[in-house]
Design a protein around this motif. Structure first.
Motif, PDB file in Angstrom:
ATOM      1  N   VAL A 150       0.852  -1.188   0.000  1.00 22.71           N
ATOM      2  CA  VAL A 150       0.000   0.000   0.000  1.00 22.71           C
ATOM      3  C   VAL A 150       0.887   1.238   0.000  1.00 22.71           C
ATOM      4  O   VAL A 150       1.868   1.323   0.742  1.00 22.71           O
ATOM      5  CB  VAL A 150      -0.935   0.042   1.217  1.00 22.71           C
ATOM      6  N   LEU A 151       0.516   2.208  -0.831  1.00 24.26           N
ATOM      7  CA  LEU A 151       1.142   3.528  -0.828  1.00 24.26           C
ATOM      8  C   LEU A 151       0.065   4.561  -0.551  1.00 24.26           C
ATOM      9  O   LEU A 151      -0.966   4.593  -1.237  1.00 24.26           O
ATOM     10  CB  LEU A 151       1.802   3.827  -2.178  1.00 24.26           C
ATOM     11  N   VAL A 152       0.286   5.408   0.436  1.00 22.53           N
ATOM     12  CA  VAL A 152      -0.573   6.555   0.706  1.00 22.53           C
ATOM     13  C   VAL A 152       0.062   7.753   0.010  1.00 22.53           C
ATOM     14  O   VAL A 152       1.262   8.002   0.158  1.00 22.53           O
ATOM     15  CB  VAL A 152      -0.702   6.812   2.215  1.00 22.53           C
ATOM     16  N   ALA A 153      -0.725   8.497  -0.763  1.00 26.00           N
ATOM     17  CA  ALA A 153      -0.212   9.653  -1.507  1.00 26.00           C
ATOM     18  C   ALA A 153      -1.006  10.884  -1.108  1.00 26.00           C
ATOM     19  O   ALA A 153      -2.221  10.939  -1.336  1.00 26.00           O
ATOM     20  CB  ALA A 153      -0.308   9.416  -3.007  1.00 26.00           C
ATOM     21  N   VAL A 154      -0.338  11.860  -0.502  1.00 22.00           N
ATOM     22  CA  VAL A 154      -1.035  13.040   0.033  1.00 22.00           C
ATOM     23  C   VAL A 154      -0.250  14.308  -0.297  1.00 22.00           C
ATOM     24  O   VAL A 154       0.948  14.273  -0.547  1.00 22.00           O
ATOM     25  CB  VAL A 154      -1.216  12.952   1.560  1.00 22.00           C
ATOM     26  N   THR A 155      -0.971  15.415  -0.269  1.00 25.39           N
ATOM     27  CA  THR A 155      -0.312  16.707  -0.421  1.00 25.39           C
ATOM     28  C   THR A 155       0.165  17.203   0.935  1.00 25.39           C
ATOM     29  O   THR A 155      -0.388  16.833   1.980  1.00 25.39           O
ATOM     30  CB  THR A 155      -1.271  17.727  -1.038  1.00 25.39           C
ATOM     31  N   ALA A 156       1.177  18.042   0.929  1.00 27.08           N
ATOM     32  CA  ALA A 156       1.626  18.689   2.162  1.00 27.08           C
ATOM     33  C   ALA A 156       0.939  20.025   2.367  1.00 27.08           C
ATOM     34  O   ALA A 156       0.659  20.426   3.500  1.00 27.08           O
ATOM     35  CB  ALA A 156       3.142  18.881   2.142  1.00 27.08           C
ATOM     36  N   ALA A 157       0.656  20.732   1.266  1.00 23.68           N
ATOM     37  CA  ALA A 157      -0.030  22.021   1.315  1.00 23.68           C
ATOM     38  C   ALA A 157      -0.898  22.127   0.081  1.00 23.68           C
ATOM     39  O   ALA A 157      -0.422  21.909  -1.040  1.00 23.68           O
ATOM     40  CB  ALA A 157       0.962  23.181   1.378  1.00 23.68           C
ATOM     41  N   ARG A 180       3.523   2.630   2.904  1.00 20.10           N
ATOM     42  CA  ARG A 180       4.444   3.728   2.658  1.00 20.10           C
ATOM     43  C   ARG A 180       3.639   4.986   2.345  1.00 20.10           C
ATOM     44  O   ARG A 180       2.467   4.909   1.973  1.00 20.10           O
ATOM     45  CB  ARG A 180       5.392   3.409   1.507  1.00 20.10           C
ATOM     46  N   ILE A 181       4.303   6.148   2.452  1.00 20.14           N
ATOM     47  CA  ILE A 181       3.613   7.401   2.180  1.00 20.14           C
ATOM     48  C   ILE A 181       4.461   8.287   1.271  1.00 20.14           C
ATOM     49  O   ILE A 181       5.671   8.448   1.489  1.00 20.14           O
ATOM     50  CB  ILE A 181       3.240   8.141   3.483  1.00 20.14           C
ATOM     51  N   ALA A 182       3.836   8.801   0.232  1.00 18.64           N
ATOM     52  CA  ALA A 182       4.463   9.744  -0.697  1.00 18.64           C
ATOM     53  C   ALA A 182       3.824  11.105  -0.510  1.00 18.64           C
ATOM     54  O   ALA A 182       2.599  11.213  -0.406  1.00 18.64           O
ATOM     55  CB  ALA A 182       4.291   9.278  -2.134  1.00 18.64           C
ATOM     56  N   VAL A 183       4.645  12.140  -0.476  1.00 16.73           N
ATOM     57  CA  VAL A 183       4.174  13.490  -0.190  1.00 16.73           C
ATOM     58  C   VAL A 183       4.428  14.391  -1.396  1.00 16.73           C
ATOM     59  O   VAL A 183       5.564  14.520  -1.860  1.00 16.73           O
ATOM     60  CB  VAL A 183       4.876  14.064   1.056  1.00 16.73           C
ATOM     61  N   ASP A 184       3.350  14.987  -1.897  1.00 18.53           N
ATOM     62  CA  ASP A 184       3.438  16.024  -2.911  1.00 18.53           C
ATOM     63  C   ASP A 184       3.808  17.319  -2.184  1.00 18.53           C
ATOM     64  O   ASP A 184       2.975  17.951  -1.554  1.00 18.53           O
ATOM     65  CB  ASP A 184       2.093  16.156  -3.619  1.00 18.53           C
ATOM     66  N   ALA A 185       5.075  17.689  -2.277  1.00 17.03           N
ATOM     67  CA  ALA A 185       5.588  18.853  -1.548  1.00 17.03           C
ATOM     68  C   ALA A 185       5.741  20.078  -2.436  1.00 17.03           C
ATOM     69  O   ALA A 185       6.426  21.031  -2.060  1.00 17.03           O
ATOM     70  CB  ALA A 185       6.934  18.508  -0.897  1.00 17.03           C
ATOM     71  N   ALA A 186       5.081  20.087  -3.576  1.00 14.00           N
ATOM     72  CA  ALA A 186       5.271  21.184  -4.535  1.00 14.00           C
ATOM     73  C   ALA A 186       4.945  22.536  -3.929  1.00 14.00           C
ATOM     74  O   ALA A 186       5.661  23.519  -4.159  1.00 14.00           O
ATOM     75  CB  ALA A 186       4.417  20.944  -5.776  1.00 14.00           C
ATOM     76  N   GLN A 187       3.863  22.620  -3.146  1.00 18.46           N
ATOM     77  CA  GLN A 187       3.466  23.912  -2.587  1.00 18.46           C
ATOM     78  C   GLN A 187       4.021  24.155  -1.190  1.00 18.46           C
ATOM     79  O   GLN A 187       3.978  25.289  -0.704  1.00 18.46           O
ATOM     80  CB  GLN A 187       1.936  24.035  -2.576  1.00 18.46           C
ATOM     81  N   LEU A 188       4.545  23.141  -0.553  1.00 15.40           N
ATOM     82  CA  LEU A 188       5.199  23.353   0.740  1.00 15.40           C
ATOM     83  C   LEU A 188       6.618  23.877   0.564  1.00 15.40           C
ATOM     84  O   LEU A 188       7.058  24.769   1.293  1.00 15.40           O
ATOM     85  CB  LEU A 188       5.229  22.039   1.532  1.00 15.40           C
ATOM     86  N   ALA A 189       7.333  23.337  -0.414  1.00 14.31           N
ATOM     87  CA  ALA A 189       8.757  23.624  -0.557  1.00 14.31           C
ATOM     88  C   ALA A 189       9.097  25.106  -0.689  1.00 14.31           C
ATOM     89  O   ALA A 189      10.139  25.537  -0.179  1.00 14.31           O
ATOM     90  CB  ALA A 189       9.320  22.849  -1.752  1.00 14.31           C
ATOM     91  N   PRO A 190       8.279  25.950  -1.350  1.00 14.41           N
ATOM     92  CA  PRO A 190       8.652  27.366  -1.433  1.00 14.41           C
ATOM     93  C   PRO A 190       8.504  28.124  -0.123  1.00 14.41           C
ATOM     94  O   PRO A 190       9.000  29.245  -0.013  1.00 14.41           O
ATOM     95  CB  PRO A 190       7.656  27.932  -2.467  1.00 14.41           C
TER      96      PRO A 190
END
Length: 403
Positions: A150-157, A180-190
Motif C-alpha cells: 500500500v502507498l498513501v499519496a497526500v499533499t503537504a499544502a 508507505r507514504i508519498a508526499v506532494d511537496a510542490a506547494q510546501l517547498a517554497p
C-alpha cells in the motif's frame, strides 16, 4: 537578503507605469537572483554529464552530482534513499506510479491536485475531510480495509486553499498499517523546509519552478528499493549498464536507471541552488501578508475565501476566493491590464475540490446564488509587499461593486 528577478515597471492603459504585483507565485515562481547567477556561472562550462573526459564534461558531471547531493541533504534523505531528477512534480509522481510493485494499492484523498490524483493504477480515494483530525481518522479507517503493498499519496499544502495537511500524523498512521507514504511537496517547498525524516515521508516530490528555479527540473526522493526493482521509466542511453550483441540489456541501479538521455544539468543546479538558499532565508513576513489579505477579503460582502478546514488552520501563502457578480476571467483580465496585478483564475488542476469549495463559498455569501465557474487565486512569495496585497483588496472593493 533573498530577492527575485522581476520587471522594473509595467505600463498601464493610461500611460503611467507601476511595479508588477505578482500574486501568481504558486503557479510559477520568478527566478531567484542567486539562481540566475549560478546558471550564468555554469553556462560557459556546460557539457555532457557522465560522458566525456574533457574539462567541460568533467565540470558538468561534478556539478550535476553535487546538485543531487545538495538535495539529498536538503530533503533529509537517509541510507537507502535515492534522489532522481525529473521534469517536475507531475513527472516525479508518474515515475513513482511506474515503479510500484504489482498489486500495490494507492490510497489518496479526493481533494488532491491532478498530479497526485490521476497517475495511480488502482486508487482508493477517500472522501473529503473537513479537519486535519478527520483526515487522520479517515485514513486510519481506509487502511483497515486494504491489504498487500500500500502507498498513501497526500499533499503537504493545498494548491487551492494553501492549508497545511497533517503529514506527520498521516505518516504515522500509514506506517502503523505497514504502508508507505508519498508526499506532494510542490506547494510546501517554497514556504517551509521539506525534511523527509521530520515529515515521516517515504517519498517526496517537488518542482523547481515552484521554488524560484524555473529551469525545467523536479525531483523524486525516497526509498530506492522500488526504484531499483522496476524497469526504467525511460529506455535509452544513460540508463543502460550494457547491451549485448543480441540486444539483451543490463540496466543501472540507482538514479541513473530512471534518468535516461542527456540530463537537465542547468535545471538540477538551479533547483539545488534554490533549495540551499531558501533553507537559510527569512520567510517570516509571509504570514503577516497572508493574514492581511485574508482579513481584507473577509470584509468584502461579495468575496468569499475558499477553505477546507477551519479558518484558523495553518497555511502557506495561497488564498483562493469566489467573487459573486463578476465573471472571474474578466475580473482577472482587468486586474492584470488596468492594475498590474497577476492572479490565477480557474480550477487549479484540482477540479473536484475547487468546484466543491466554490459551491460552498457561494452558498455562504448568498444561498440562492449560482456559484461562479472558476475561482481566483492570489499566491504570495518572495517579492510580495503590503502594497501589492492592498492594491488587490482596493480593486476588489468599492470600484467593482459600487459601495
Amino acid at each position: 537578503m533573498v530577492s527575485v528577478l522581476s520587471p522594473a515597471e509595467v505600463k498601464l492603459p493610461d500611460g503611467s507605469s507601476t511595479d508588477f504585483a505578482n500574486l501568481d507565485v504558486a503557479a510559477t515562481a520568478p527566478c531567484l537572483d542567486v539562481v540566475a547567477e549560478a546558471v550564468a556561472d555554469l553556462l560557459p562550462w556546460y557539457g555532457s554529464v557522465h560522458r566525456g573526459a574533457g574539462a567541460l564534461a568533467q565540470r558538468s558531471t561534478r556539478e550535476y552530482e553535487q546538485a543531487r547531493e545538495t538535495l539529498y541533504e536538503h530533503l533529509g534523505c537517509g541510507p537507502g534513499d535515492a534522489v532522481v531528477f525529473t521534469r517536475n512534480t507531475t513527472d516525479a509522481l508518474n515515475l513513482l506510479a511506474h515503479v510500484l510493485p504489482p498489486g500495490t494499492t494507492v490510497v489518496t484523498f479526493d481533494v488532491e491536485h491532478h498530479a497526485n490524483l490521476l497517475p495511480w493504477r488502482t486508487p482508493v480515494r477517500i472522501g473529503t475531510p473537513r479537519s486535519p483530525g478527520e483526515a487522520v481518522a479517515t485514513l486510519d479507517e481506509a487502511l483497515r480495509q486494504v491489504s498487500g503493498p500500500v502507498l498513501v499519496a497526500v499533499t503537504a499544502a493545498s494548491n487551492v486553499t494553501g492549508e497545511l495537511w497533517p503529514v506527520r500524523e498521516l505518516a504515522e498512521v500509514a506506517h502503523r498499517h505497514g504502508a508507505r507514504i508519498a508526499v506532494d511537496a510542490a506547494q510546501l517547498a517554497p514556504h517551509a523546509p521539506v525534511d523527509m525524516a521530520a515529515l515521516g515521508a517515504d517519498y517526496v516530490a517537488l518542482s523547481g519552478h515552484k521554488v524560484y528555479a524555473p529551469f525545467g527540473a523536479g525531483v523524486l526522493a525516497g526509498r530506492a528499493d522500488w526504484l531499483d526493482a522496476a524497469p526504467p521509466y525511460l529506455a535509452g542511453g544513460g540508463a543502460t549498464a550494457g547491451v549485448s550483441a543480441d540486444f539483451a540489456v543490463r540496466w543501472h541501479d540507482g538514479p541513473a536507471r530512471h534518468e535516461a538521455g542527456t540530463p537537465n544539468l542547468i535545471g538540477a543546479v538551479a533547483l539545488a541552488t534554490a533549495c540551499r538558499v531558501l533553507a537559510g532565508a527569512d520567510l517570516s513576513a509571509e504570514a503577516h501578508l497572508v493574514a492581511r489579505l485574508r482579513a481584507g477579503i473577509a470584509r468584502l460582502p461579495h468575496v468569499e475565501e475558499l477553505r477546507l478546514f477551519d479558518a484558523a488552520a495553518p497555511r502557506v501563502g495561497i488564498v483562493s476566493f469566489a467573487v459573486l457578480g463578476r465573471d472571474p476571467d474578466e475580473l482577472s483580465t482587468e486586474l492584470g491590464r488596468d492594475h498590474a496585478i497577476g492572479v490565477r483564475t480557474g480550477l487549479f488542476c484540482a477540479h473536484p475540490l475547487t468546484r466543491r469549495l466554490l459551491r460552498e463559498a457561494a452558498g455562504r455569501l448568498d444561498p440562492s446564488a449560482e456559484p461562479p465557474g472558476a475561482a481566483i487565486r492570489a499566491s504570495l512569495g518572495i517579492g510580495t509587499s503590503e502594497e501589492h496585497v492592498d492594491r488587490l483588496l482596493a480593486v476588489l472593493s468599492a470600484p467593482l461593486f459600487g459601495e
